[in-house]
Design a protein around this motif. Structure first.
Motif: not given
Length: 436
Positions: A290-298, A374-384
């Motif tokens: 849930y947190a990862a899905t909504l990590h950018e809801i802000g 979530v911090a790691v998943t978003t960083a991986i997305d940024d790398v890719v």
């Protein structure tokens, strides 16, 4: 290992596993027919009919990839009513007629699994000295508890473990879910329910033999079974309503920032994989997802013109406004009960493991595990998604980038992320390919 290579390994071992389960089940049925007492035809046919009906009206999705039917209760009762061979037949026959399952291999596996479940439960009951048939008729309450109740509850536990182990094995080989994670998921989702299965199964047996009701006892146990089914359906509907709420929030974000929808989906999948690798319990895995899905809801509270600009063109003040989306997002979902635990994962996603992050300067394991993931998943997305990156981004490249700043991420989460990527590949809809 790349995603294609991982799939090849699974495709090689999965058929062997399915064949082994089916062969073991058939051998168990043949051995019990040849060596152990055979059941009466009437009770066997009735229990088979009940098993078939219970499976046909099952609730296929109560969340956590778990379904619910009365079959487990019937198999527990079968252990005492029709013995090892009879319980094997009831389990096998009940699963052979499955209108919802188009794959014959899955039907055969399910039939073999339930045959083994029934036989294992009945053998446990027999080995523990469980009373059979008319021997129960003249027993005292204490004797029934000792010679029927305890062996039947033990049989119930064994059946639960066999079911969870076989399901975890097939999902590990088919989907790459770690065996231990899936085992805990099944046991936490249905383990408590199995206690109820044992009690209702015991009631069924007592009504059949000591009470002398025989086949009529089947009608008397239908009420609690239907009540249990209703409760599980309500639980499943509640989980589905949670998913609809999440989808609505992500859709709202997508109207303002379309690319955020795919980022949310990728983050959710990868975060769940990482949580599984870390061995988190099912409840925490749901919170992480849930947190990862909504990590950018802000981002709904950030001006669109800022979101559309490149990071390098932002002033320090504008950068702080965008970075504050995590606090805004946590406030936005305040009051949604099932997201309460996920709020901390959203709020603290920009904390650093060394304590120098935002917004509260939390450090180490004081940072909620959902936020660390979530911090790691978003960083991986940024790398890719880095426009300066090569068309094919290797897992080694991802690992190197994540470890370039030792104080930023939890090293255990980083290690779990690398293992997850190596096992699963990159989540669907990624803009670049991740190679081994």
């Amino acid at each position: 290992m790349s995603q294609a290579a991982t799939a090849t390994v699974r495709s090689r071992w999965l058929p062997a596993y399915l064949a082994l389960v089916v062969a073991t089940s058939i051998a168990t049925g043949v051995a019990s027919w040849l060596v152990l007492p055979r059941p009466e035809l009437g009770p066997l046919l009735l229990l088979c009919l009940m098993g078939i009906v219970s499976f046909q009206i099952r609730e296929p999705d109560v969340g956590l990839r778990i379904s619910f039917s009365f079959l487990s209760i019937i198999l527990v009762a079968s252990a005492a009513i029709v013995g090892v061979f009879g319980a094997w037949v009831v389990g096998s026959v009940s699963m052979l007629i499955d209108r919802r399952q188009p794959r014959w291999t899955a039907t055969m596996f399910n039939a073999a699994m339930c045959g083994l479940l029934g036989a294992a439960a009945a053998l446990t009951y027999r080995l523990l000295g469980g009373a059979e048939g008319s021997a129960m008729t003249h027993m005292s309450t204490a004797q029934l508890g000792l010679h029927v109740g305890l062996p039947l509850l033990a049989a119930d536990v064994v059946g639960c473990l066999v079911n969870a182990s076989l399901i975890s094995g097939v999902l590990h080989l088919d989907q790459g879910i770690p065996f231990g994670v899936q085992l805990r998921r099944v046991l936490s989702g249905s383990g408590v329910a199995y206690v109820g299965y044992g009690i209702i199964g015991l009631l069924f047996v007592i009504l059949w033999f000591p009470a002398g009701l025989g086949a009529f006892s089947a009608l008397l146990v239908l009420a609690p079974l239907l009540a249990a089914r209703w409760a599980f359906i309500q639980y499943g509907e509640e989980l589905r309503s949670h998913e609809r709420t999440i989808d609505t929030l992500v859709t709202a974000l997508g109207t303002k920032e379309p690319a955020a929808v795919d980022r949310s989906r990728r983050a959710a999948v990868l975060a769940e994989w990482i949580a599984e690798e870390l061995g988190l319990p099912p409840g925490q895995i749901g919170t992480v997802r849930y947190a990862a899905t909504l990590h950018e809801i802000g981002h709904l509270g950030v001006a669109t013109r800022l979101l559309r600009r490149s990071p390098s063109s932002l002033s320090p003040t504008e950068r702080r406004v965008i970075d504050g989306h995590c606090v805004v997002g946590a406030r936005m979902i305040e009051g949604i009960d099932f997201l309460e635990d996920a709020r901390s994962g959203i709020r603290h996603q920009h904390e650093r493991f060394d304590g120098t992050g935002r917004p509260d300067g939390q450090a180490g394991h004081a940072i909620p595990v959902a936020a660390r993931i979530v911090a790691v998943t978003t960083a991986i997305d940024d790398v890719v998604r880095d426009p300066d990156a090569a068309p094919v981004v290797s897992i080694a490249d991802v690992a190197r980038r994540l470890r370039a700043d030792p104080g930023r991420f939890d090293p255990d989460v980083v290690a779990a992320a690398i293992v997850a990527l190596d096992k699963h590949g990159w989540p669907a809809s990624a803009p670049a390919e991740v190679a081994s």
